[in-house]
Design a protein around this motif. Structure first.
Motif, PDB file in Angstrom:
ATOM      1  N   GLN A 404      76.523  85.416   3.200  1.00  0.00           N
ATOM      2  CA  GLN A 404      75.820  84.777   1.969  1.00  0.00           C
ATOM      3  C   GLN A 404      75.479  85.813   0.695  1.00  0.00           C
ATOM      4  N   ALA A 405      75.063  86.997   1.125  1.00  0.00           N
ATOM      5  CA  ALA A 405      74.624  88.145   0.451  1.00  0.00           C
ATOM      6  C   ALA A 405      75.808  88.614  -0.268  1.00  0.00           C
ATOM      7  N   ASP A 407      78.675  86.754  -1.415  1.00  0.00           N
ATOM      8  CA  ASP A 407      78.916  85.726  -2.278  1.00  0.00           C
ATOM      9  C   ASP A 407      77.960  85.888  -3.322  1.00  0.00           C
ATOM     10  N   ALA A 408      76.737  85.952  -3.309  1.00  0.00           N
ATOM     11  CA  ALA A 408      75.839  86.171  -4.337  1.00  0.00           C
ATOM     12  C   ALA A 408      75.813  87.675  -5.307  1.00  0.00           C
ATOM     13  N   ALA A 409      76.443  88.390  -4.587  1.00  0.00           N
ATOM     14  CA  ALA A 409      76.479  89.820  -5.103  1.00  0.00           C
ATOM     15  C   ALA A 409      77.601  89.737  -5.897  1.00  0.00           C
ATOM     16  N   ASP A 410      78.715  89.275  -5.465  1.00  0.00           N
ATOM     17  CA  ASP A 410      79.940  89.046  -6.074  1.00  0.00           C
ATOM     18  C   ASP A 410      79.674  88.216  -7.465  1.00  0.00           C
ATOM     19  N   GLU A 411      79.035  87.012  -7.398  1.00  0.00           N
ATOM     20  CA  GLU A 411      78.736  86.226  -8.736  1.00  0.00           C
ATOM     21  C   GLU A 411      77.872  87.039  -9.611  1.00  0.00           C
ATOM     22  N   THR A 412      76.927  87.630  -9.115  1.00  0.00           N
ATOM     23  CA  THR A 412      75.959  88.477  -9.748  1.00  0.00           C
ATOM     24  C   THR A 412      76.669  89.545 -10.869  1.00  0.00           C
ATOM     25  N   ARG A 437      76.634  94.966  -4.860  1.00  0.00           N
ATOM     26  CA  ARG A 437      77.836  94.214  -4.228  1.00  0.00           C
ATOM     27  C   ARG A 437      78.347  95.197  -3.137  1.00  0.00           C
ATOM     28  N   ALA A 440      76.367  94.804  -0.057  1.00  0.00           N
ATOM     29  CA  ALA A 440      76.397  93.739   0.525  1.00  0.00           C
ATOM     30  C   ALA A 440      77.979  93.471   1.391  1.00  0.00           C
ATOM     31  N   LYS A 444      78.328  93.262   5.296  1.00  0.00           N
ATOM     32  CA  LYS A 444      79.024  92.240   5.755  1.00  0.00           C
ATOM     33  C   LYS A 444      80.149  92.787   7.023  1.00  0.00           C
TER      34      LYS A 444
END
Length: 476
Positions: A404-405, A407-412, A437, A440, A444
């Protein structure tokens, strides 16, 4: 000195020279020969093409010295079992003796056994004589208080324990190979992620340098980006070194030379289905874990040894027989009728200085020690299974959070990059998003590695890896 004696001395000297041994004949070859000289059936060359985890396990089971040492110990235990079986069979020996001397008693007995005692012999001074005697002897123990049977049972238990030790070594070896393989795969993935970070920062540095030259950006922003680029490159170097170290460890487990090339495939290793609960896993570990069975076998052997030590107070019954013939050499090899004797002997040690009592006390103490070792082994198995399942639950939770982190870091980073290029975000904010990112992605990859290693460790803790490795464990 008589010629016969001189001949004996010459013959003994010739046999001594013919049997000379050289210490250098037993010295093993210098490195790197032990790595390249393998036993029959073991591949001498490095694997060709991408190496899967299942293939790595198969190679390790064939080539690794630990498992081959375990196989050698099984062969030793099997030989000791065969040796214990010999106690139930008679022992037959053959002898040939040439005797030359000037001793009245020896003359009398040898001439009588040769059935060639001449008349009117002066037994005070019969003179020198020569005699050749050949015979067959038989010794057969009919009863030894049951100690021979106990010795056979003990050797059989030792053979079973050595087989279990081989299984334990195989279980640990498979776990080590798969874990090391996963480490190498993870470091390769980390290198790929680091390459992506380096490429991103190089693009941003080039774009910022062009802006600075055109007066559209501050030089301090460019310097900050260059510092971040240097950090990304440094991290990539660390990942490359970690991958090389993992491959070096894998070569050692596979007994490959240090210069053997290794290329890892993308296929995963299926460790099999794990029990759903800790209670089920512990029950399976008690049934399957070789270490627990080894401790039980050791207790069994200790009980057998104690019973054997106690039976040392019982008598022995032996059959002793000899068939032989004496030939007076100085009388022209005149062979008469052979001789034989047969006896049944009952023997018993009335006093042995306390050796039997000490042996019983030692065997009883050894049994007490191994009983406690059995309890300790079961406690250790329980702790390892519990620890493995706790870490498995933790690694699953960590992997979900890490995914989840990412995905959030890529979008950010995508949003901040658009804002940075439009002038709505500072370079500091962009660097923070890019670093987040990168962390993260690293987290992962590490979480996925920990999850896979936790599965391997859980399967090892219940003793299920080595039987699985015999049938392969590769999945696509």
């Amino acid at each position: 000195m008589p010629r016969t004696v001189e001949g004996l001395i010459v013959a003994a000297a010739w046999l001594s020279l013919a049997g000379c041994l050289q210490r250098s004949d037993f010295v093993p070859p210098p490195p790197p020969e032990p790595l390249r000289l393998l036993a029959p059936g073991a591949e001498a060359s490095a694997p060709q093409g991408p190496l899967t985890a299942a293939e790595a396990v198969r190679l390790a089971l064939v080539r690794n010295p630990d498992l081959r040492m375990a196989e050698a110990r099984i062969a030793q235990a099997r030989a000791r079992l065969a040796e214990s079986n010999s106690s139930f069979l008679p022992r037959v020996s053959a002898d040939l003796t040439y005797l030359h001397g000037d001793a009245p008693s020896a003359y009398l007995f040898k001439r009588i056994d040769a059935r060639s005692l001449p008349p009117n012999v002066d037994f005070n001074d019969p003179g020198s004589f020569s005699n050749l005697e050949g015979g067959l002897g038989l010794v057969w123990n009919l009863w030894n208080g049951g100690r021979d049977l106990l010795g056979r049972w003990s050797a059989d238990a030792a053979l079973a324990a050595s087989g279990l030790a081989r299984d334990a070594a195989g279980n640990a070896l498979v776990a080590a190979v798969v874990a090391t393989y996963l480490d190498a795969r993870a470091t390769r993935e980390l290198g790929t992620a680091d390459d992506a970070s380096v490429a991103t920062m190089e693009s941003q540095v080039a774009e910022s340098r062009a802006k600075v030259e055109g007066g559209g950006a501050l030089r301090s922003d460019l310097l900050s980006l260059e510092v971040r680029l240097a950090e990304a490159r440094e991290q990539r170097f660390r990942s490359e070194t970690a991958e090389r170290l993992a491959l070096a460890a894998l070569r050692e487990l596979l007994a490959l030379p240090a210069d053997a090339p290794l290329e890892l495939a993308d296929a995963d290793y299926d460790v099999g289905t794990l029990p759903a609960t800790f209670a089920d896993a512990l029950a399976q570990a008690y049934r399957s874990r070789p270490e627990a069975a080894i401790a039980r076998r050791a207790v069994e052997r200790a009980r057998i040894e104690l019973a054997s030590a106690r039976r040392a107070y019982l008598p022995r019954v032996d059959v002793i027989s000899r068939f032989y013939a004496d030939v007076p050499v100085d009388l022209g090899f005149d062979v008469k009728d052979p001789n034989y004797t047969v006896a049944v002997a009952l023997s018993f040690d009335v006093f042995d200085g306390g050796a039997r009592e000490a042996a019983v006390a030692s065997a009883r103490a050894a049994l007490d020690e191994l009983t406690e070792a059995d309890r300790k082994a079961l406690l250790a198995v329980a702790r390892e299974v519990e620890t493995a399942y706790l870490r498995l639950d933790e690694s699953r939770a960590r992997y979900q959070v890490a995914a989840q982190a990412v995905d959030a870091a890529d979008e950010t980073l995508q949003l901040v990059e658009v804002q940075y290029r439009g002038g709505a975000a500072t370079v500091t904010r962009y660097l923070e998003a890019e670093s987040a990112r990168a962390r993260a992605r690293t987290a992962k990859i590490q979480a996925r590695l920990d999850l896979e290693r936790a599965k391997v460790e859980a399967q090892r803790a219940i003793g299920g890896l080595y039987p699985l490795a015999r049938h392969g464990g590769e999945t696509q």
